[in-house]
Design a protein around this motif. Structure first.
Motif, PDB file in Angstrom:
ATOM      1  N   ASP A   1      11.453  -6.794 -48.749  1.00 52.20           N
ATOM      2  CA  ASP A   1      12.275  -5.802 -48.086  1.00 52.20           C
ATOM      3  C   ASP A   1      11.150  -4.486 -48.033  1.00 52.20           C
ATOM      4  OD1 ASP A   1      13.648  -3.170 -47.360  1.00 52.20           O
ATOM      5  OD2 ASP A   1      15.097  -3.723 -49.199  1.00 52.20           O
ATOM      6  N   ALA A   2      10.811  -4.058 -46.771  1.00 53.04           N
ATOM      7  CA  ALA A   2       9.776  -3.068 -46.751  1.00 53.04           C
ATOM      8  C   ALA A   2      10.097  -1.837 -47.296  1.00 53.04           C
ATOM      9  CB  ALA A   2       9.299  -3.044 -45.107  1.00 53.04           C
ATOM     10  N   SER A   3      11.611  -1.652 -47.385  1.00 53.98           N
ATOM     11  CA  SER A   3      12.076  -0.075 -48.051  1.00 53.98           C
ATOM     12  C   SER A   3      11.720  -0.136 -49.547  1.00 53.98           C
ATOM     13  CB  SER A   3      13.329   0.022 -47.622  1.00 53.98           C
ATOM     14  OG  SER A   3      13.947  -0.983 -48.231  1.00 53.98           O
ATOM     15  N   ASP A   4      11.450  -1.225 -50.211  1.00 51.03           N
ATOM     16  CA  ASP A   4      11.353  -1.536 -51.540  1.00 51.03           C
ATOM     17  C   ASP A   4       9.830  -1.442 -51.895  1.00 51.03           C
ATOM     18  OD1 ASP A   4      10.943  -2.420 -54.152  1.00 51.03           O
ATOM     19  OD2 ASP A   4      12.664  -3.678 -54.167  1.00 51.03           O
ATOM     20  N   MET A   5       9.407  -0.353 -52.466  1.00 54.31           N
ATOM     21  CA  MET A   5       7.719  -0.114 -52.602  1.00 54.31           C
ATOM     22  C   MET A   5       7.331  -1.239 -53.599  1.00 54.31           C
ATOM     23  SD  MET A   5       7.730   3.969 -52.506  1.00 54.31           S
ATOM     24  CE  MET A   5       6.033   4.186 -52.533  1.00 54.31           C
ATOM     25  N   ALA A   6       8.003  -1.484 -54.600  1.00 56.95           N
ATOM     26  CA  ALA A   6       7.479  -2.418 -55.437  1.00 56.95           C
ATOM     27  C   ALA A   6       7.393  -4.157 -54.527  1.00 56.95           C
ATOM     28  CB  ALA A   6       8.356  -2.562 -56.388  1.00 56.95           C
ATOM     29  N   ALA A   7       8.424  -4.432 -53.945  1.00 60.71           N
ATOM     30  CA  ALA A   7       8.514  -5.412 -53.103  1.00 60.71           C
ATOM     31  C   ALA A   7       7.285  -5.701 -52.179  1.00 60.71           C
ATOM     32  CB  ALA A   7       9.635  -5.790 -52.329  1.00 60.71           C
TER      33      ALA A   7
ATOM     34  N   TYR B   1      18.839   8.192 -43.070  1.00 58.64           N
ATOM     35  CA  TYR B   1      17.594   8.879 -43.075  1.00 58.64           C
ATOM     36  C   TYR B   1      16.642   8.165 -44.207  1.00 58.64           C
ATOM     37  CZ  TYR B   1      14.474  12.712 -44.604  1.00 58.64           C
ATOM     38  OH  TYR B   1      13.330  13.438 -44.980  1.00 58.64           O
ATOM     39  N   ARG B   2      17.502   7.862 -45.405  1.00 54.19           N
ATOM     40  CA  ARG B   2      16.537   7.380 -46.496  1.00 54.19           C
ATOM     41  C   ARG B   2      16.027   5.925 -46.122  1.00 54.19           C
ATOM     42  NH1 ARG B   2      13.357   9.237 -48.813  1.00 54.19           N
ATOM     43  NH2 ARG B   2      12.033   7.288 -48.298  1.00 54.19           N
ATOM     44  N   GLN B   3      16.819   5.003 -45.357  1.00 57.53           N
ATOM     45  CA  GLN B   3      16.429   3.741 -44.741  1.00 57.53           C
ATOM     46  C   GLN B   3      15.412   3.724 -43.999  1.00 57.53           C
ATOM     47  OE1 GLN B   3      17.114   0.902 -46.064  1.00 57.53           O
ATOM     48  NE2 GLN B   3      16.565  -0.675 -44.555  1.00 57.53           N
ATOM     49  N   GLN B   4      15.428   4.771 -43.066  1.00 58.47           N
ATOM     50  CA  GLN B   4      14.071   4.882 -41.939  1.00 58.47           C
ATOM     51  C   GLN B   4      12.897   5.232 -42.459  1.00 58.47           C
ATOM     52  OE1 GLN B   4      15.155   5.965 -37.934  1.00 58.47           O
ATOM     53  NE2 GLN B   4      17.216   6.450 -38.751  1.00 58.47           N
ATOM     54  N   PHE B   5      13.070   6.187 -43.558  1.00 62.33           N
ATOM     55  CA  PHE B   5      11.817   6.685 -44.190  1.00 62.33           C
ATOM     56  C   PHE B   5      11.175   5.602 -45.065  1.00 62.33           C
ATOM     57  CE2 PHE B   5      12.275  10.703 -42.228  1.00 62.33           C
ATOM     58  CZ  PHE B   5      10.958  11.268 -42.338  1.00 62.33           C
ATOM     59  N   GLY B   6      12.296   4.869 -45.851  1.00 61.02           N
ATOM     60  CA  GLY B   6      11.898   3.908 -46.626  1.00 61.02           C
ATOM     61  C   GLY B   6      11.074   2.783 -45.831  1.00 61.02           C
ATOM     62  N   VAL B   7      11.637   2.239 -44.899  1.00 63.69           N
ATOM     63  CA  VAL B   7      10.824   0.994 -44.278  1.00 63.69           C
ATOM     64  C   VAL B   7       9.628   1.597 -43.693  1.00 63.69           C
ATOM     65  CG1 VAL B   7      11.266  -0.701 -42.665  1.00 63.69           C
ATOM     66  CG2 VAL B   7      13.022  -0.373 -44.048  1.00 63.69           C
ATOM     67  N   ASN B   8      10.043   2.684 -42.735  1.00 64.62           N
ATOM     68  CA  ASN B   8       8.854   3.208 -41.670  1.00 64.62           C
ATOM     69  C   ASN B   8       7.951   3.881 -42.476  1.00 64.62           C
ATOM     70  OD1 ASN B   8      10.592   1.881 -39.848  1.00 64.62           O
ATOM     71  ND2 ASN B   8      11.413   3.956 -39.066  1.00 64.62           N
ATOM     72  N   VAL B   9       8.056   4.343 -43.636  1.00 69.75           N
ATOM     73  CA  VAL B   9       6.914   5.398 -44.043  1.00 69.75           C
ATOM     74  C   VAL B   9       6.487   4.809 -45.787  1.00 69.75           C
ATOM     75  CG1 VAL B   9       6.186   7.459 -44.782  1.00 69.75           C
ATOM     76  CG2 VAL B   9       7.604   7.185 -42.920  1.00 69.75           C
ATOM     77  N   ASP B  10       7.511   4.603 -46.572  1.00 66.88           N
ATOM     78  CA  ASP B  10       7.246   4.044 -47.747  1.00 66.88           C
ATOM     79  C   ASP B  10       6.834   2.839 -47.813  1.00 66.88           C
ATOM     80  OD1 ASP B  10       8.663   6.715 -48.376  1.00 66.88           O
ATOM     81  OD2 ASP B  10      10.395   5.678 -49.218  1.00 66.88           O
ATOM     82  N   GLY B  11       7.264   2.083 -47.006  1.00 68.12           N
ATOM     83  CA  GLY B  11       6.454   0.652 -47.067  1.00 68.12           C
ATOM     84  C   GLY B  11       5.100   0.658 -46.593  1.00 68.12           C
ATOM     85  N   VAL B  12       4.960   1.550 -45.657  1.00 63.59           N
ATOM     86  CA  VAL B  12       3.374   1.276 -45.075  1.00 63.59           C
ATOM     87  C   VAL B  12       2.412   2.070 -46.107  1.00 63.59           C
ATOM     88  CG1 VAL B  12       1.975   2.852 -43.540  1.00 63.59           C
ATOM     89  CG2 VAL B  12       4.252   1.521 -42.695  1.00 63.59           C
ATOM     90  N   PHE B  13       2.959   3.239 -46.854  1.00 59.28           N
ATOM     91  CA  PHE B  13       2.159   3.837 -47.912  1.00 59.28           C
ATOM     92  C   PHE B  13       1.747   2.736 -49.152  1.00 59.28           C
ATOM     93  CE2 PHE B  13       2.293   5.764 -52.181  1.00 59.28           C
ATOM     94  CZ  PHE B  13       1.145   6.538 -52.147  1.00 59.28           C
TER      95      PHE B  13
ATOM     96  N   ARG C   1       4.451  -3.855 -52.464  1.00 66.44           N
ATOM     97  CA  ARG C   1       3.174  -4.013 -53.276  1.00 66.44           C
ATOM     98  C   ARG C   1       2.958  -5.600 -53.457  1.00 66.44           C
ATOM     99  NH1 ARG C   1       4.766   1.168 -55.660  1.00 66.44           N
ATOM    100  NH2 ARG C   1       3.087   2.738 -54.703  1.00 66.44           N
ATOM    101  N   THR C   2       3.910  -6.234 -54.108  1.00 69.78           N
ATOM    102  CA  THR C   2       3.893  -7.610 -54.666  1.00 69.78           C
ATOM    103  C   THR C   2       3.607  -8.500 -53.374  1.00 69.78           C
ATOM    104  OG1 THR C   2       5.507  -7.158 -56.294  1.00 69.78           O
ATOM    105  CG2 THR C   2       5.304  -9.324 -55.692  1.00 69.78           C
ATOM    106  N   ALA C   3       4.282  -8.215 -52.214  1.00 68.89           N
ATOM    107  CA  ALA C   3       3.746  -9.182 -51.249  1.00 68.89           C
ATOM    108  C   ALA C   3       2.448  -9.097 -50.646  1.00 68.89           C
ATOM    109  CB  ALA C   3       4.681  -8.788 -49.776  1.00 68.89           C
ATOM    110  N   VAL C   4       1.803  -7.740 -50.826  1.00 69.28           N
ATOM    111  CA  VAL C   4       0.276  -7.689 -50.376  1.00 69.28           C
ATOM    112  C   VAL C   4      -0.614  -8.526 -51.405  1.00 69.28           C
ATOM    113  CG1 VAL C   4      -1.724  -6.131 -50.433  1.00 69.28           C
ATOM    114  CG2 VAL C   4       0.859  -5.268 -49.358  1.00 69.28           C
ATOM    115  N   VAL C   5      -0.069  -8.507 -52.715  1.00 75.09           N
ATOM    116  CA  VAL C   5      -1.030  -8.918 -53.975  1.00 75.09           C
ATOM    117  C   VAL C   5      -0.563 -10.610 -53.505  1.00 75.09           C
ATOM    118  CG1 VAL C   5      -1.173  -9.590 -56.164  1.00 75.09           C
ATOM    119  CG2 VAL C   5      -0.805  -7.490 -55.370  1.00 75.09           C
ATOM    120  N   GLN C   6       0.557 -10.939 -53.046  1.00 76.19           N
ATOM    121  CA  GLN C   6       0.532 -12.525 -52.733  1.00 76.19           C
ATOM    122  C   GLN C   6      -0.176 -13.027 -51.548  1.00 76.19           C
ATOM    123  OE1 GLN C   6       5.082 -12.591 -52.405  1.00 76.19           O
ATOM    124  NE2 GLN C   6       5.271 -13.004 -54.717  1.00 76.19           N
ATOM    125  N   ALA C   7      -0.156 -12.259 -50.666  1.00 76.49           N
ATOM    126  CA  ALA C   7      -0.609 -12.383 -49.337  1.00 76.49           C
ATOM    127  C   ALA C   7      -2.509 -12.705 -49.603  1.00 76.49           C
ATOM    128  CB  ALA C   7      -0.568 -11.605 -48.349  1.00 76.49           C
ATOM    129  N   ALA C   8      -2.848 -11.621 -50.638  1.00 80.66           N
ATOM    130  CA  ALA C   8      -4.072 -11.465 -50.835  1.00 80.66           C
ATOM    131  C   ALA C   8      -4.512 -12.765 -51.694  1.00 80.66           C
ATOM    132  CB  ALA C   8      -4.621 -10.361 -51.441  1.00 80.66           C
TER     133      ALA C   8
END
Length: 247
Positions: A65-71, A109-121, A73-80
């Motif tokens: 879930d891209a809106s879940d910052m922990a998820a 509001y929170r969902q859109q910022f969660g996926v579109n911004v928080d997930g990118v960060f 980050r975990t996905a990036v580590v798994q991919a790497a």
């Protein structure tokens, strides 16, 4: 045959359908091994993985879930770990919900910022230890970051303006390592979420200079170019690819 991205490694978020799937397939066709993330459509993710493997490349789909910052980050580590490091990070996961101020709710509001911004960060932050020097970070934004032809898009547009700002700052941060950071800003593109034969298209097509919606493959073409050595002097910028929608 030599291709632009031979033996490169890539992570494409939101890669099961639409623009993300087209980018994942194009990167594989250019020689990259590709991991995708997906929110819930396991069947579509499996189709994208099969298409990547059909090109003779390694592929993996990770549910996150891209809106879940922990998820994220975990996905990036798994991919790497699966790929043995990262050369290319494509942030494509995104959501949109339109509604006028005063009517659209806090949850949207929170969902859109969660996926579109928080997930990118979160994803970019997690990728830094794994991203090789000379790598690429590509964010799929939107021309709605700077143009809004219909009411109700303020929150979505704000999320896309936010990631354009992040990209400019990250280009400075990562430039000394030769890592290039850019934003692709599509206009109307034919996808499941915004089909070219849908009611909304009747409003948008007349605003297109070329009189038609974009195709996902056209966005993927630009992503492949930005991922390649041919884009070596481009960083910190936003590139509109919108058929003249915003002129």
């Amino acid at each position: 045959m030599t291709t632009m991205l031979t033996d490169k490694t890539a992570l494409v978020t939101g890669g099961s359908r639409g623009i993300g799937a087209a980018i994942a397939r194009r990167l594989a066709r250019e020689g990259a091994n590709v991991v995708i993330t997906y929110a819930g459509n396991e069947a579509a993710a499996a189709e994208t993985v099969a298409a990547i493997e059909a090109e003779g490349r390694k592929a993996l789909a990770i549910r996150a879930d891209a809106s879940d910052m922990a998820a994220s980050r975990t996905a990036v580590v798994q991919a790497a770990e699966f790929l043995g490091g990262l050369d290319i990070l494509v942030h494509n996961a995104g959501v949109a919900e339109f509604g006028p101020v005063g009517e659209i709710g806090d949850g949207s509001y929170r969902q859109q910022f969660g996926v579109n911004v928080d997930g990118v960060f979160a994803g970019t932050s997690a990728a830094i230890p794994h991203l090789r020097d000379g790598g690429r970070v590509i964010i799929i934004g939107s021309v709605n970051a700077h143009t809004m032809p219909t009411p109700g898009g303020a929150i979505y547009g704000a999320t896309k303006a936010a990631v354009a700002g992040l990209a400019r700052g990250w280009a400075r941060d990562l430039g000394p390592r030769g890592i290039l950071v850019n934003v692709i800003q599509p206009g109307p593109v034919d996808t499941d979420m915004n089909p070219a034969d849908g009611d909304f298209a009747k409003v948008l097509v007349p605003l297109m200079a070329i009189g038609r919606y974009g195709k996902v493959e056209e966005i993927a073409n630009l992503a492949a170019f930005l991922a390649s050595d041919e884009s070596s002097l481009i960083t910190g910028t936003t590139i509109d690819i919108d058929g003249g929608f915003s002129i």
